[in-house]
Design a protein around this motif. Structure first.
Motif, mmCIF file in Angstrom:
data_model
loop_
_atom_site.group_PDB
_atom_site.id
_atom_site.type_symbol
_atom_site.label_atom_id
_atom_site.label_comp_id
_atom_site.label_asym_id
_atom_site.label_seq_id
_atom_site.Cartn_x
_atom_site.Cartn_y
_atom_site.Cartn_z
ATOM 1 N N GLY A 175 -9.739 -3.646 -3.658
ATOM 2 C CA GLY A 175 -9.137 -3.969 -2.193
ATOM 3 C C GLY A 175 -9.609 -4.666 -1.333
ATOM 4 O O GLY A 175 -8.686 -5.544 -0.773
ATOM 5 N N LEU B 284 2.461 4.779 -3.469
ATOM 6 C CA LEU B 284 2.242 6.246 -3.075
ATOM 7 C C LEU B 284 3.537 7.010 -2.796
ATOM 8 O O LEU B 284 3.574 8.067 -3.183
ATOM 9 N N ALA C 237 -1.869 7.213 -6.363
ATOM 10 C CA ALA C 237 -3.077 7.371 -5.342
ATOM 11 C C ALA C 237 -4.169 6.192 -5.495
ATOM 12 O O ALA C 237 -4.626 5.760 -4.648
ATOM 13 N N PHE C 238 -4.361 6.044 -6.947
ATOM 14 C CA PHE C 238 -5.534 5.054 -7.092
ATOM 15 C C PHE C 238 -5.124 3.601 -6.810
ATOM 16 O O PHE C 238 -5.548 3.042 -6.215
ATOM 17 N N VAL D 50 -4.144 0.136 0.321
ATOM 18 C CA VAL D 50 -4.515 0.633 1.606
ATOM 19 C C VAL D 50 -5.639 -0.565 1.967
ATOM 20 O O VAL D 50 -5.641 -1.034 3.246
ATOM 21 N N LEU D 51 -6.754 -0.521 1.385
ATOM 22 C CA LEU D 51 -7.700 -1.414 1.702
ATOM 23 C C LEU D 51 -7.268 -3.044 1.889
ATOM 24 O O LEU D 51 -7.850 -3.636 2.903
ATOM 25 N N ALA E 109 0.849 -1.178 -0.164
ATOM 26 C CA ALA E 109 0.083 -0.067 -0.097
ATOM 27 C C ALA E 109 0.869 1.312 0.014
ATOM 28 O O ALA E 109 0.412 2.265 -0.773
ATOM 29 N N SER F 114 -2.550 2.941 -4.644
ATOM 30 C CA SER F 114 -2.305 2.870 -3.257
ATOM 31 C C SER F 114 -3.783 2.703 -2.558
ATOM 32 O O SER F 114 -3.660 2.161 -1.257
ATOM 33 N N SER F 115 -4.853 3.487 -3.208
ATOM 34 C CA SER F 115 -5.945 3.179 -2.449
ATOM 35 C C SER F 115 -6.511 1.995 -2.121
ATOM 36 O O SER F 115 -7.304 1.703 -1.037
ATOM 37 N N VAL G 10 -13.966 4.835 -9.270
ATOM 38 C CA VAL G 10 -13.793 5.243 -7.954
ATOM 39 C C VAL G 10 -14.633 3.906 -7.288
ATOM 40 O O VAL G 10 -14.199 3.580 -6.237
ATOM 41 N N VAL H 70 -12.753 0.656 -6.549
ATOM 42 C CA VAL H 70 -11.428 0.597 -5.882
ATOM 43 C C VAL H 70 -11.919 -0.449 -4.317
ATOM 44 O O VAL H 70 -11.134 -1.198 -4.158
#
Length: 387
Positions: A305, A147, A247-248, A254-255, A143, A250-251, A298, A301
């Motif tokens: 994730g 980023l 950012a896409f 992150v999940l 994750a 990593s989002s 979006v 995501v």
């Protein structure tokens, strides 16, 4: 409060940074394309060099830490990974870039197999907690990586060098800690050849096979994000910014990391749910790319994730639960081998689809692959659930 066993923190941090490093080049691919005139097929070779390096090491050395000890294997892997980052930072050509990724993959194979086994051995709450710590470290590193590299590319001088230098600095922390451990605590080892191919006992082939099908959905996602995350963003959101692409990616990742902490329930059920959710996520990406609709992208995501996170968490835990203690590194390496075979196959296969038909067709292919794997996981679980 009792102190954690020696090596637990250093091993955890090394796993985290190793996975961070695996995605360090992701936001840099557009820059390599522009500066070196690389095409999609050549980018696929760069990405696929990493899992190929992992696989070669896992086949021959996957159980090495069962024989020579966890700490010596981790030191070797960390040292090779630092060398790989130096090669990538100074790469003057495509060939050098591929060579650096191959070396990085070899180092990652040593670190992940030995690191996972070490955490299972060392965690004070037992094997299950050690496996959960492993997947949390891996997912958190994945994750952070895109980023960090995306921001370094967009904001710092030397965008093709700085992200690798930052990664080397981070790697020096666990590497130094592992060196400082010395050999004061003898590790239990078994006399055997250094080079020995990994084998999975027949008695656990079925559960390991189910886990392999599950994690393949996760790694098909990682292959698409790693090779073509920026292209997906450019197609569906009309933005080619490295920061936005980072950012896409990593989002989603992150999940994946959050799921490692929050996931609860029978692992066999979580594997099937994760595979199905991942397929749905790639279906949404396909729709977003076809319509050029950022809102649908979006919405994809959380599906990607959560689905990929469940696949990683449940499959790794499943393998840890069925592995004999004296062969933990070997069995976990076999599981990792299957995961990286899926990663390499996805990188090559999806790269060919992108080259021939574009990113929308590649997303649709990822949807079909994940849907097929969902069926395999579900069929593999039915006999076990009916007993």
């Amino acid at each position: 409060m009792s102190r954690p066993p020696r090596g637990l923190t250093a091993t955890s941090l090394l796993l985290l940074v190793t996975m961070l490093a695996s995605f360090t080049p992701t936001p840099l691919y557009p820059a390599y394309r522009q500066e070196w005139g690389l095409g999609d097929a050549e980018i696929s070779w760069v990405f696929a060099g990493y899992p190929l390096g992992v696989m070669v090491v896992l086949v021959a050395l996957g159980g090495m830490s069962d024989r020579i000890g966890r700490v010596p294997t981790l030191r070797l892997g960390a040292g090779l990974l630092i060398a790989a980052m130096a090669v990538l930072a100074s790469a003057p050509s495509l060939e050098a870039l591929v060579a650096g990724r191959l070396l990085q993959g070899a180092a990652t194979g040593l670190v992940t197999g030995a690191g996972a086994a070490a955490l299972m051995d060392l965690h004070p709450r037992g094997t299950g907690a050690g496996t959960s710590r492993t997947t949390l470290m891996l997912a958190t590193g994945l994750a952070i990586g895109p980023l960090l590299a995306g921001q370094a590319t967009a904001r710092l001088p030397g965008p093709l060098v700085t992200p690798y230098v930052l990664t080397i600095v981070l790697l020096l922390v666990p590497f130094t800690a592992l060196v400082a451990l010395g050999s004061s605590r003898p590790e239990r080892t078994t006399p055997a050849r250094l080079l020995a191919p990994i084998r999975v006992p027949r008695s656990i082939l079925v559960p390991v096979g189910i886990a392999a099908a599950s994690v393949a959905t996760t790694n098909a996602t990682f292959a698409m994000l790693g090779s073509y995350g920026p292209d997906v963003v450019a197609r569906a959101a009309s933005s080619s910014s490295p920061g936005v692409a980072g950012a896409f990616v990593s989002s989603i990742l992150v999940l994946v990391a959050v799921v490692q902490v929050l996931a609860r329930g029978p692992r066999v059920v979580l594997m099937a749910v994760g595979a199905a959710t991942t397929a749905a996520g790639w279906g949404a990406v396909t729709l977003a790319a076809a319509l050029r609709e950022p809102a649908v992208l979006v919405a994809a995501v959380p599906l990607l994730g959560v689905g990929a996170g469940l696949g990683l968490h449940a499959s790794a835990g499943h393998v840890g639960a069925v592995s004999p203690p004296e062969r933990r590194a070997e069995i976990y390496s076999a599981y990792l081998l299957s995961a990286f075979v899926a990663l390499a196959a996805s990188a090559f296969g999806l790269g060919a689809v992108v080259e021939a038909q574009g990113i929308t067709a590649a997303a649709a292919t990822a949807t079909g692959v994940c849907a097929g794997l969902t069926v395999l996981v579900a069929l593999g679980l039915l006999p076990r659930r009916s007993r």
